[in-house]
Design an enzyme around this catalytic site. Structure first.
Site, PDB file in Angstrom:
ATOM      1  N   HIS A 121       3.817   7.092   3.782  1.00 53.88           N
ATOM      2  CA  HIS A 121       4.768   5.983   3.659  1.00 53.88           C
ATOM      3  C   HIS A 121       4.357   5.042   2.527  1.00 53.88           C
ATOM      4  O   HIS A 121       3.226   5.103   2.033  1.00 53.88           O
ATOM      5  CB  HIS A 121       4.932   5.214   4.976  1.00 53.88           C
ATOM      6  N   GLU A 155       7.551   1.049   5.101  1.00 48.27           N
ATOM      7  CA  GLU A 155       6.962   0.020   5.967  1.00 48.27           C
ATOM      8  C   GLU A 155       7.156  -1.329   5.285  1.00 48.27           C
ATOM      9  O   GLU A 155       7.041  -1.421   4.051  1.00 48.27           O
ATOM     10  CB  GLU A 155       5.466   0.308   6.174  1.00 48.27           C
ATOM     11  N   HIS A 188       0.825  -1.221   0.000  1.00 49.89           N
ATOM     12  CA  HIS A 188       0.000   0.000   0.000  1.00 49.89           C
ATOM     13  C   HIS A 188       0.852   1.261   0.000  1.00 49.89           C
ATOM     14  O   HIS A 188       2.036   1.234   0.348  1.00 49.89           O
ATOM     15  CB  HIS A 188      -0.978   0.030   1.180  1.00 49.89           C
TER      16      HIS A 188
END
Ligand code: MCA
Ligand code: CO
Length: 134
Positions: free
Chosen positions: A79, A130, A7
């Site tokens: 992020h 991440e 994502h």
């Protein structure tokens, strides 16, 4: 090591407005808002054919995205999340190469119920990374 783009996260002040915008203006498939107490955010996921957008709104007093929103009052890309096969192997390899793993270094359970870690933005082209175990 890194695999699929899981994502791209966008930090926002008003997650309901952001979700409505994507649903009503962009015709997107938008989830309900879910508080992620352990992460200090509320999340909404927009499901796309090839990845997801994660909206983040601060939750609680010490949200890790609060200062980001002070710096970016209109919101902004916060992020990117890549998938890895084994997050502990990935973490140890990254640490051995000098990358900074944020927090305690131990994975937390992320919004998808999988272990996640974060890498310092200063080590990755000014971008918060991440990692989520696939
Ligand atoms: C659960 C769900 C999931 O997907 O499963 C999630 O994503 S949870 C998502 C929410 N959780 C997280 O984001 C956890 C990881 N994030 C953090 O620990 C923190 O946000 C952080 C340490 C990266 C930054 O915290 P902060 O902004 O309060 O810290 P500072 O103000 O000291 O920022 C340090 C330097 O990093 C820069 N900086 C801060 N945040 C970002 C960012 N998102 N992208 C790029 N650069 C950034 C600042 O401009 C500053 O640069 P300069 O020094 O040049 O001024
Ligand atoms: Co995320």
């Amino acid at each position: 090591m890194i695999g699929r783009l899981n994502h791209v996260a966008i930090a926002v002040r008003d997650i309901s407005a952001a979700a409505a915008l994507y649903r009503d203006t962009l015709g997107a498939d938008v989830s309900a808002a879910v508080p992620q107490q352990e992460h200090g955010v509320t999340t909404v996921f927009v499901t796309l054919p090839n990845t997801k957008i994660e909206f983040l709104e601060p939750l609680g007093e010490n949200s890790p995205i609060a200062k980001f929103l002070e710096r970016n009052p209109d919101g902004g890309i916060h992020h990117i999340c890549y998938e890895v096969d084994d997050i502990i192997v990935a973490r140890d390899q990254l640490k051995a190469k000098g990358a900074r793993v944020l927090g305690t270094g131990e994975p937390k359970t992320g919004a998808h119920g999988k272990p996640v870690l974060f890498l310092h933005p200063k080590d990755f082209n000014g971008t918060l990374v991440e990692l989520e175990q696939a």
